[in-house]
Design an enzyme around this catalytic site. Structure first.
Site, PDB file in Angstrom:
ATOM      1  CD1 TRP A 199      25.289  37.295  48.521  1.00 56.29           C
ATOM      2  CD2 TRP A 199      25.614  38.338  50.479  1.00 56.29           C
ATOM      3  NE1 TRP A 199      26.624  37.210  48.831  1.00 56.29           N
ATOM      4  CE2 TRP A 199      26.856  37.847  50.024  1.00 56.29           C
ATOM      5  CE3 TRP A 199      25.567  39.022  51.699  1.00 56.29           C
ATOM      6  CZ2 TRP A 199      28.037  38.029  50.732  1.00 56.29           C
ATOM      7  CZ3 TRP A 199      26.749  39.200  52.414  1.00 56.29           C
ATOM      8  CH2 TRP A 199      27.969  38.715  51.916  1.00 56.29           C
ATOM      9  NE  ARG A 443      31.813  41.874  43.460  1.00 57.63           N
ATOM     10  CZ  ARG A 443      32.534  40.790  43.186  1.00 57.63           C
ATOM     11  NH1 ARG A 443      32.305  40.102  42.099  1.00 57.63           N
ATOM     12  NH2 ARG A 443      33.471  40.389  44.002  1.00 57.63           N
ATOM     13  CE  LYS A 476      32.645  30.604  42.821  1.00 59.85           C
ATOM     14  NZ  LYS A 476      33.443  31.047  43.976  1.00 59.85           N
ATOM     15  CD1 TRP A 477      27.836  31.474  35.030  1.00 58.43           C
ATOM     16  CD2 TRP A 477      28.148  30.081  33.328  1.00 58.43           C
ATOM     17  NE1 TRP A 477      27.098  31.940  33.983  1.00 58.43           N
ATOM     18  CE2 TRP A 477      27.270  31.091  32.922  1.00 58.43           C
ATOM     19  CE3 TRP A 477      28.480  29.069  32.422  1.00 58.43           C
ATOM     20  CZ2 TRP A 477      26.713  31.131  31.648  1.00 58.43           C
ATOM     21  CZ3 TRP A 477      27.927  29.112  31.155  1.00 58.43           C
ATOM     22  CH2 TRP A 477      27.061  30.141  30.770  1.00 58.43           C
ATOM     23  CG  ASP A 478      30.226  34.506  40.732  1.00 58.04           C
ATOM     24  OD1 ASP A 478      29.048  34.496  41.099  1.00 58.04           O
ATOM     25  OD2 ASP A 478      31.158  34.949  41.438  1.00 58.04           O
ATOM     26  CG  MET A 479      24.559  35.956  36.816  1.00 50.54           C
ATOM     27  SD  MET A 479      23.438  36.977  37.756  1.00 50.54           S
ATOM     28  CE  MET A 479      22.374  35.786  38.522  1.00 50.54           C
ATOM     29  CG  ASN A 480      29.054  38.140  41.653  1.00 49.02           C
ATOM     30  OD1 ASN A 480      28.752  37.648  42.723  1.00 49.02           O
ATOM     31  ND2 ASN A 480      30.087  37.735  40.942  1.00 49.02           N
ATOM     32  CG  ASP A 548      29.237  34.724  48.178  1.00 48.10           C
ATOM     33  OD1 ASP A 548      29.724  33.734  47.599  1.00 48.10           O
ATOM     34  OD2 ASP A 548      29.066  35.826  47.621  1.00 48.10           O
TER      35      ASP A 548
HETATM   36  C1  DGJ Z   1      30.792  35.835  44.331  1.00 45.26           C
HETATM   37  C2  DGJ Z   1      31.013  34.368  44.590  1.00 45.26           C
HETATM   38  O1  DGJ Z   1      29.920  33.821  45.264  1.00 45.26           O
HETATM   39  C3  DGJ Z   1      32.304  34.207  45.359  1.00 45.26           C
HETATM   40  O2  DGJ Z   1      32.497  32.865  45.699  1.00 45.26           O
HETATM   41  C4  DGJ Z   1      33.437  34.724  44.535  1.00 45.26           C
HETATM   42  O3  DGJ Z   1      33.583  33.935  43.387  1.00 45.26           O
HETATM   43  C5  DGJ Z   1      33.185  36.176  44.162  1.00 45.26           C
HETATM   44  N1  DGJ Z   1      31.903  36.368  43.576  1.00 45.26           N
HETATM   45  C6  DGJ Z   1      34.245  36.660  43.213  1.00 45.26           C
HETATM   46  O4  DGJ Z   1      33.983  37.906  42.741  1.00 45.26           O
END
Ligand code: DGJ
Length: 739
Positions: A199, A443, A476-480, A548
């Site tokens: 990351w 998270r 913006k399709w995020d996946m954390n 990020d």
């Molecule tokens: C992770 C993304 O990479 C960021 O740009 C942002 O959208 C955050 N998540 C939001 O929770």
């Protein structure tokens, strides 16, 4: 482009620059003969094969001491007979036998290229773009077929491969391993290049010497991952950016993958790429089929830069789809680093108003707009407006922003759920996880079981309700987080090994439905930055947030490494505030802009709080980017100086328009140096005879600029009393225009 010679049983795929040759061996299996520079029409297996008797080998036929698969170079190797290397695929029968014997049955050659059902893949724009060879192999004991598909592109040194398993037998079989490609290269005199990281430092270039045994990278996280990218290169040790042989292997897939090279006792290198066999099985019921993802293989003799350009062109023209493939991408502003979760409608409108004045095209509202989300503990899964923050809802806000003349974009994390959500309270069994065990969170969130169609349907319906009621032009399709405790409460015990792949198929299904229903929306993929930046995603989302980490120094490495395979137009890049939020470094607005130009370009800071001077600079940056956007996004990209070599203090790259009439060079120096020698930067890709005007300051011919270079103004020569102080974090751009 594709020929078959009946007498020698040789297939030859050929275009202007490459040949791919293989044939049917004596036992009916396929032997690999050559992948590399174009060769002649030599239809003689004896020329290509290593068919000599070797001590202590196991041989296929009793009367033949020289025919052992251990000596052969194979095309899609199977487990179970005389080849002891790792196989490309493995099937298990109901009786537990893992021995298979697929032999050539028939083939067909077709113009163009068919799509892969439910999977992303490269495509032909017109049928003449490419030709496809489909070879059907059959195992008569189990009644299963394997169809090996090969496509050769007419104007590019590219071969794509994928495999389809068809069970027409009476019994069910289990696929234990199903790689998308396997190729046995003649020798092992290669460096292996991979893109690895973590990351906030994604896709750094790493190389090592290939040696006997197995070397591999992969992911078992449920996503292609920040740690390793589904891409490797085998290059000759002498190969550099502009000269030498290199083979690229890129998997068009976003889930678990394995990229592996096995060097055997004879120095033959078996390279394979495909779905990671760990935790993968597929129950191939009688009457059913299974298709692997596609691999894109590139061969060049012109160095790594050419290899990258081949991928860039192919992925821009034959992978990315929809309206945004051609349209200029909007310069966007994203509120994440400006506000995080702490915003309300007025704050958002304030940033939007200031953005409009600067020339920004699109406002993107990031995380925190839905459910009752004010931090990362709740509401994922509840995709309706957070009216405490946004009293007029997303519809009201988006309309106000549209009326300012800006596009409006919205953040989603559609694959995730918080336990504190309406969705979880209603469907606690929709998360991935073993119900008998404690579940790990990431998270504070859990992963929805996208192998279940009803889960995908629910999220699709929720998203449509918002998208149908608001003028939204970007998502913006995020996946954390990655998948842990992998278990689906819907899949039967014999199908649990299918979860990871079914999950990704569910993700692709949702992407397909959304992009078809809302063709005007620009999708940007994201996974905690660049945790799923792969060709599979580019099929649906033409751009992705690559990291990020928005610090311009860190970005040099990330963008440089990413450019190894992915086009500049796909790399989400923003100018952010200082001190930088990830590394707390302070770089000039100029350097932040100069780095971000080589990407999609946008901002991620509170522009409403900027000084007038900063606002003027930003206005100029946006004007400059828009003037050069076509050149940067559609031109040819050249890496000139690597941040991964010689201490990494300098980086340089450039884009040259396809007609060679213009170019833009970016030069970056991390730390200032003291009274050092003069530096010259040799450029690439210019028209040798043309005379170029450089930054409107002087002129020189393409030849001179490429072979003698441009003088870089040394930082230490600037007088301390001058306004033009530099020191650390220097950057220059050079605009070249043919006269
Ligand atoms: C992770 C993304 O990479 C960021 O740009 C942002 O959208 C955050 N998540 C939001 O929770």
């Amino acid at each position: 482009m594709i020929a078959y010679n009946k007498e020698s049983k040789i297939f030859h795929l050929k275009n202007q620059s490459i040949s791919y040759v293989f044939g049917i061996l004596k036992n009916g299996q396929l032997g690999h003969f050559h992948f590399g520079p174009k060769v002649g029409d030599d239809y003689d297996q004896g020329l290509f094969r290593n068919s000599v008797a070797r001590p202590l080998t196991a041989c296929c036929f009793e009367e033949d001491q020289a025919f052992s698969l251990d000596n052969e170079r194979l095309e899609y190797p199977t487990y179970g007979t005389t080849d002891f290397r790792e196989p490309a695929f493995q099937l298990m029968r109901e009786n537990g036998s893992r021995v298979t014997g697929f032999t050539y049955e028939r083939h067909e050659i077709i113009k163009g290229k068919a799509s892969l059902e439910g999977l992303p893949a490269t495509y032909a724009n017109v049928p003449d773009d490419c030709e496809t060879l489909k070879i059907t192999m059959f195992d008569s004991v189990i009644g299963c077929y394997i169809i090996l598909s090969y496509t050769i592109f007419k104007d590019a040194p590219v071969i794509t491969r994928s495999v389809r398993f068809i069970n027409e037998g009476q019994e069910d079989v289990k696929i234990l391993r199903a790689m998308s490609t396997s190729i046995d290269l003649f020798d092992s005199n290669f460096d292996w290049l991979q893109l690895s990281g973590a990351w906030a430092r994604e896709r750094h270039i790493k190389t090592r010497r290939l040696c006997e045994g197995i070397q591999s990278v992969g992911s078992v996280r449920g996503a292609s991952s920040t740690n390793h990218n589904p891409f490797v290169v085998l290059k000759r040790p002498s190969c550099n950016e502009f000269r030498g042989e290199a083979y690229g292997f890129s998997l068009v897939y976003s889930g678990n993958f394995l990229a592996q090279a096995e060097v055997n006792q004879d120095g033959v290198s078996r390279v394979m790429l495909g779905i990671h066999p760990q935790n993968f099985t597929w129950h191939l019921e009688s009457g059913s089929t299974f298709t692997t993802p596609e691999v894109v293989m590139v061969y060049t003799e012109q160095g790594l830069n050419h290899l990258s350009q081949v991928y860039h062109n192919l992925y821009r023209n034959n992978l990315t789809r929809g309206q945004w493939k051609e349209k200029p991408r909007p310069v966007l502003i994203n509120n994440w680093e400006a506000t995080y979760f702490d915003f309300n409608e007025e704050k958002i409108l304030e940033i939007a108003r200031a953005s409009k004045k600067l020339g920004i095209d699109l406002f993107v509202l990031d995380d925190g707009w839905f459910g009752k989300r004010n931090d990362d503990t709740s509401s994922l899964g509840d995709w309706h407006s957070n009216t405490a923050k946004l009293p007029n809802g997303i519809g009201g806000l988006a309309a106000k922003i549209r009326d300012m003349g800006l596009g409006f974009g919205l953040w989603y994390e559609p694959e995730m759920i918080n336990k504190d959500s309406e969705l979880y309270r209603k469907h606690p069994d929709w998360i991935i996880g073993d119900p008998d065990r404690r579940l790990s969170h990431g998270r504070n969130q859990y992963v929805l079981d996208y192998s279940r169609p009803e889960v995908v349907d629910n999220i699709f319906d929720q998203m449509c309700q918002v998208l149908d009621g608001a003028p939204i032009t970007y998502i913006k399709w995020d996946m954390n987080r990655n998948i842990t405790e992998a278990f689906s409460r819907m899949l039967s015990s014999d199908k649990q090994g299918e979860l990871f792949h079914r999950y990704i198929l569910g993700v692709y299904d949702l992407y397909e439905r959304l992009t078809s229903r809302y063709p005007e929306i620009l999708f940007e993929s994201c996974a905690a930055g660049g945790g799923r930046f792969d060709p599979g995603m580019l099929f649906y989302a033409p751009q992705g947030w690559i990291s990020d980490d928005t610090d311009s120094v860190e970005r040099l490495k990330i963008q440089y490494g990413t450019s190894m395979v992915y086009p500049i137009s796909s790399m989400g890049s923003h100018v952010s505030a200082i001190p930088n939020h990830q590394v707390f470094r302070e770089t000039s607005l100029k350097m932040r802009g100069d780095v971000a130009y080589f990407g999609t370009f946008g901002y991620e800071l509170d522009v409403a709080k900027m000084s007038e001077e900063e606002m003027n600079e930003v206005t100029d940056q946006i004007r400059f980017f828009k003037e050069n956007q076509k050149l940067i996004h559609k031109g040819d990209f050249y890496r000139l100086v690597s941040p991964f070599e010689d201490g990494g203090n300098t980086t340089a790259w450039m884009s040259v328009s396809k007609d060679g009439e213009e170019a833009l060079v970016g030069y970056y120096q991390v730390l200032g140096d003291v009274n050092n020698g003069f530096k010259r930067l040799k450029l690439q890709g210019l028209l040798p005879e043309k005379r170029y005007r450089v930054n409107d300051e002087y002129t020189a011919t393409g030849d001179t600029l490429m072979h003698f270079g441009i003088l870089i103004k040394p930082s230490n020569l600037i007088m301390p009393t001058s306004d033009d102080r530099s020191g650390d974090f220097l950057s220059y751009t050079y605009k070249l225009k043919a006269e």
